[in-house]
Design a protein around this motif. Structure first.
Motif, short mmCIF file in Angstrom:
data_model
loop_
_atom_site.label_atom_id
_atom_site.label_comp_id
_atom_site.label_asym_id
_atom_site.label_seq_id
_atom_site.Cartn_x
_atom_site.Cartn_y
_atom_site.Cartn_z
N VAL A 1 0.83 -1.13 0.09
CA VAL A 1 -0.01 0.17 0.08
C VAL A 1 0.91 1.28 0.30
CG1 VAL A 1 -2.05 -0.90 1.05
CG2 VAL A 1 -0.24 0.03 2.51
N TYR A 2 0.25 2.14 -0.29
CA TYR A 2 1.07 3.56 -0.50
C TYR A 2 0.36 4.67 0.22
CZ TYR A 2 3.42 7.55 -2.85
OH TYR A 2 4.04 8.80 -3.19
N LEU A 3 0.87 5.33 1.10
CA LEU A 3 0.40 6.62 1.79
C LEU A 3 0.88 7.73 1.33
CD1 LEU A 3 0.33 5.14 5.70
CD2 LEU A 3 -1.49 5.70 4.10
N THR B 1 2.54 17.47 -2.64
CA THR B 1 3.51 16.85 -3.57
C THR B 1 4.64 16.03 -2.71
OG1 THR B 1 4.83 18.58 -3.58
CG2 THR B 1 3.09 18.54 -5.23
N GLN B 2 4.68 16.08 -1.62
CA GLN B 2 5.68 15.61 -0.78
C GLN B 2 5.67 13.84 -0.99
OE1 GLN B 2 5.86 16.28 3.55
NE2 GLN B 2 7.07 14.42 3.96
N GLU B 3 6.54 13.33 -1.01
CA GLU B 3 6.69 11.77 -1.62
C GLU B 3 6.32 11.08 -0.32
OE1 GLU B 3 7.79 8.27 -3.07
OE2 GLU B 3 8.03 10.28 -3.99
N GLY B 4 5.34 10.03 -0.55
CA GLY B 4 4.70 9.35 0.42
C GLY B 4 5.47 8.13 1.00
N GLY C 1 2.62 5.65 13.66
CA GLY C 1 2.69 6.81 14.44
C GLY C 1 3.93 7.89 14.33
N ARG C 2 4.56 8.11 15.24
CA ARG C 2 5.76 9.18 15.10
C ARG C 2 6.69 8.93 15.99
NH1 ARG C 2 5.97 12.49 19.27
NH2 ARG C 2 3.98 13.01 20.31
N SER C 3 8.13 9.16 15.70
CA SER C 3 9.19 9.05 16.54
C SER C 3 9.51 10.56 16.92
CB SER C 3 10.36 8.49 16.03
OG SER C 3 10.69 9.10 14.68
N ASP D 1 6.29 1.16 13.52
CA ASP D 1 6.66 0.35 12.23
C ASP D 1 6.61 1.54 11.21
OD1 ASP D 1 6.90 -1.94 13.67
OD2 ASP D 1 4.76 -2.17 13.58
N VAL D 2 5.54 2.45 10.97
CA VAL D 2 5.38 3.22 10.08
C VAL D 2 5.49 4.59 10.76
CG1 VAL D 2 3.87 4.23 8.31
CG2 VAL D 2 3.71 1.82 8.60
N ASP D 3 6.78 5.25 10.43
CA ASP D 3 7.02 6.71 11.17
C ASP D 3 6.57 7.78 10.25
OD1 ASP D 3 8.02 8.48 12.93
OD2 ASP D 3 10.12 7.72 12.58
N LEU D 4 5.70 8.44 10.70
CA LEU D 4 4.94 9.37 10.10
C LEU D 4 5.98 10.86 10.63
CD1 LEU D 4 1.31 8.39 10.46
CD2 LEU D 4 2.78 8.17 8.43
N ALA D 5 6.88 10.78 11.12
CA ALA D 5 7.60 12.04 11.68
C ALA D 5 8.02 12.88 10.58
CB ALA D 5 8.85 11.70 12.54
N SER D 6 8.22 12.32 9.31
CA SER D 6 8.64 13.09 8.31
C SER D 6 7.56 13.96 7.67
CB SER D 6 9.51 12.38 7.15
OG SER D 6 8.41 11.60 6.71
N PHE D 7 6.27 13.71 8.11
CA PHE D 7 5.19 14.46 7.62
C PHE D 7 4.86 15.51 8.49
CE2 PHE D 7 4.55 10.11 5.39
CZ PHE D 7 4.60 10.51 4.10
N ARG D 8 5.67 15.74 9.56
CA ARG D 8 5.32 16.79 10.52
C ARG D 8 4.29 16.41 11.43
NH1 ARG D 8 3.52 21.58 8.08
NH2 ARG D 8 3.26 22.51 10.25
#
Length: 135
Positions: A26-28, A34-37, A51-53, A62-69
């Motif tokens: 899957v792709y989020l 336009t930020q890479e997913g 979640g986020r680190s 497992d899926v770190d969303l920190a780069s998405f602020r």
């Protein structure tokens, strides 16, 4: 045939079930960005914590969303999880403070909800769109 059954609903003529299979990728990606997913390979485990680190904890989801602020947008360290349930991919809110929303509807914590390609998944205020089978 009896009652309200139609040919399309009989056991000999099953209809395809909507949803995202629990194998493949899957792709989020961020809604209206336009930020890479992120690509997530679903074949490796029964579930993934989203979640986020951050610098105050050694926990890394497992899926770190920190780069998405994610911190600024109210995403918890352990916010939600992708899980395999009844052969399809589901989302479960992990009792997050700011909630998980599926297509604008707040999810009841700890209950699985089926996902489909194109669904809008919002963790706190972080709006993501889900796509299936992209490389």
């Amino acid at each position: 045939m009896s009652g309200n059954q139609s040919p399309a609903n009989t056991p000999s003529n099953p209809q395809p079930q909507p949803g995202i299979p629990t194998v493949g990728k899957v792709y989020l990606h961020m809604h209206n960005s336009t930020q890479e997913g992120l690509h997530i390979d679903l074949s490796g485990t029964e579930g993934y914590v989203l979640g986020r680190s951050d610098s105050k904890s050694s926990y890394i989801p497992d899926v770190d969303l920190a780069s998405f602020r994610a911190l600024d947008k109210g995403v918890s360290r352990r916010h939600a999880a992708f899980v395999r349930f009844q052969g399809k991919l589901h989302i479960v809110d992990l009792s997050s403070v700011n909630g998980t929303f599926l297509n604008g509807n707040r999810l009841t914590p700890e209950m699985p909800y089926p996902l489909n390609a194109g669904d809008r998944l919002t963790l706190g205020e972080l709006a993501l769109v889900l796509a299936a089978g992209e490389n």
